[in-house]
Design an enzyme around this catalytic site. Structure first.
Site, short mmCIF file in Angstrom:
data_model
loop_
_atom_site.label_atom_id
_atom_site.label_comp_id
_atom_site.label_asym_id
_atom_site.label_seq_id
_atom_site.Cartn_x
_atom_site.Cartn_y
_atom_site.Cartn_z
N ASN A 137 -19.98 -9.89 7.54
CA ASN A 137 -18.82 -9.51 6.95
C ASN A 137 -18.92 -8.04 6.20
O ASN A 137 -19.51 -7.99 5.18
CB ASN A 137 -18.33 -10.46 5.78
CG ASN A 137 -17.32 -10.46 5.14
OD1 ASN A 137 -16.63 -9.49 4.98
ND2 ASN A 137 -16.90 -11.67 4.34
N SER A 139 -15.78 -6.77 5.56
CA SER A 139 -14.43 -6.44 5.41
C SER A 139 -13.70 -6.90 4.19
O SER A 139 -12.65 -6.85 4.08
CB SER A 139 -13.78 -7.00 6.73
OG SER A 139 -14.36 -8.38 7.25
N CYS A 140 -14.55 -7.83 3.31
CA CYS A 140 -13.80 -8.35 2.34
C CYS A 140 -13.23 -7.43 1.35
O CYS A 140 -13.95 -6.57 0.89
CB CYS A 140 -14.65 -9.40 1.42
SG CYS A 140 -14.05 -10.12 -0.02
N CYS A 352 26.60 -16.35 23.63
CA CYS A 352 27.24 -15.65 22.23
C CYS A 352 28.07 -16.62 21.52
O CYS A 352 28.79 -17.50 21.88
CB CYS A 352 28.03 -14.20 22.84
SG CYS A 352 29.02 -13.85 21.42
#
Ligand SMILES: Cc1cc2nc3c(=O)[nH]c(=O)nc-3n(C[C@H](O)[C@H](O)[C@H](O)COP(=O)(O)O)c2cc1C
Length: 405
Positions: A137, A139-140, A352
């Site tokens: 990790n 990336s926190c 439509c």
């Protein structure tokens, strides 16, 4: 005859029975949670990140972003595991390996500082527990960077390369490097992880954010309560859930294009079989999920896997592998797109409903190319610029595009 093992995939030398992994987060906070998910059919789980010491958390630590009442994103200011490393290594990880179905893949998640020793040591410790792989990790986005950990490392290619190499030194298990989206360009970071020996990249962790303000009390969210309820503070946290999927898809596709040999575990807003396929089509081979499980429980594995198989059946995909990266060749440069010939919108009359949303949008935000005729919208191709705004606001699938030449 279609069977569940059409979802099987090889990833970093590991056989997954399906690509769905719980990402490192509250649903993987202990053995009880992970074992429950394993029994319900998840392909694997990445444990809540450990570092050398257990961490503490503010309360509350989750904030929500709603759109018309529906939650579309969540912000958290939670840190890592609050459980001592030894409980994980001596008790929980061996217990999970023993009690979970044999084909359930268990991934350890580790975090250390900007020097190599801690990574090597944690990787060594984890490889003795019986786990199948280790995710590092880097990336926190909150709490850790202040300590020169987490996204502090993940924003610096040379540190990413160094810590990846250090973790590899401590283990023979595959190393997944979990990257942060809080960078301008993820490609140099992914290349650094590859240079350090990463077997795979996990992308993305959460986006640094301030999820909202309680305007009645002028208090940012989420509110961390102090000793008494009048003491209310907050901080920047990590945003996740469906709202971050466009960012995750962008980063995964950019990594896949720049490093075609790299294995990618896609993360960020995966909530159903459709979003799972989106990640596979931009190059992910496994998928990690957090917010959707926190909101709806482990049981979502069933509709996701069933939906994947039904889609593969409908489209004639033999295996997950045959869908990997399918959308990548269609991502080109902006300059190439600007040279394409002109098109115009056309309204599909049968679909439509005459709601006029496209008319309003085209008058105020477009080229005033749409008007109503006999309760149905109609496009003037001479005025239409082909911008696509009408298709954005149409909820009835009543817009198609035609070439003008
Ligand atoms: C409350 C919470 C805690 C988290 N803790 C961790 C963690 O300890 N380690 C980690 O790598 N990612 C952690 N994450 C990030 C998730 O694993 C995941 O990367 C992110 O939430 C994006 O996926 P999602 O959109 O499916 O939630 C956490 C996320 C949340 C919401």
């Amino acid at each position: 005859m279609l069977t569940q093992n059409r979802l099987a995939i090889e990833f970093a030398g590991i056989s997954f029975k399906n690509p769905l992994i719980l990402s490192s987060a509250p649903p993987t906070m202990d053995a009880r949670h992970i074992l429950r998910a394993a029994r319900l059919g998840w392909g694997g789980a990445t444990m809540k990140t450990v570092t050398h010491e257990p961490t503490v958390d503010p309360r509350t630590r989750l904030g929500v972003l709603r759109m018309n009442g529906k939650a579309i994103g969540m912000n958290n200011i939670e840190l890592l595991t609050r459980t001592p490393l030894s409980t994980w290594t001596k008790d929980w990880l061996p217990k999970i390996k023993k009690e979970a179905p044999e084909d359930f893949v268990l991934i350890a998640s580790i975090m250390s500082g900007p020097s190599p020793e801690g990574w090597t040591e944690l990787a060594e410790t984890m490889s003795r527990t019986g786990v199948d792989a280790i995710e590092i990790n880097v990336s926190c986005p909150h709490g850790s960077p202040e300590e020169h950990m987490g996204a502090f490392i993940g924003q610096d290619p040379s540190l990413v390369e160094m810590v990846t190499r250090a973790a590899k030194k401590g283990t023979d298990l595959p190393i997944l490097v979990k990257l942060t989206p809080n960078v301008t360009d993820i490609v140099p970071i992914a290349k650094a992880a590859a240079k350090g020996g990463a077997d795979a990249i996990s992308a993305i962790n959460t986006l640094e954010s301030l999820v909202g303000i309680d305007i009645e009390t002028a208090t940012p969210l989420p509110i961390a309560y102090g000793g008494n309820r009048s003491e209310q503070l907050s901080t920047y946290g990590g945003f996740c859930g469906p709202a971050i999927r466009p960012v995750g898809l962008r980063f995964v596709s950019q990594i896949a294009k720049a490093l075609p040999e790299m294995l990618i575990s896609g993360i960020g807003g995966i909530e159903d079989w459709k979003s799972a396929i989106e990640y596979i089509m931009v190059g992910a081979r496994t998928l990690q999920v957090c917010t959707a499980v926190m909101w709806h429980g482990f049981g979502i594995i069933k509709p996701i896997t069933e939906g994947l198989i039904q889609f593969m059946d409908r489209k004639g995909y033999e295996s997950l592998e045959s869908m990997v990266g399918k959308a990548l060749p269609k991502i080109t440069s902006w300059a190439a797109l600007a040279k394409l010939p002109p098109i115009a919108a056309r309204i599909i009359r049968e679909n439509c409903t005459g709601c006029k949303k496209c008319v309003t949008a085209c008058v105020d935000g477009g080229f005033t190319a749409i008007q109503m005729r006999e309760k149905v919208a109609i496009v003037n191709p001479d005025k239409c610029d082909g911008c696509g705004l009408c298709a954005v606001v149409c909820e009835d699938n009543a817009v198609e595009f035609i070439h003008l030449d």
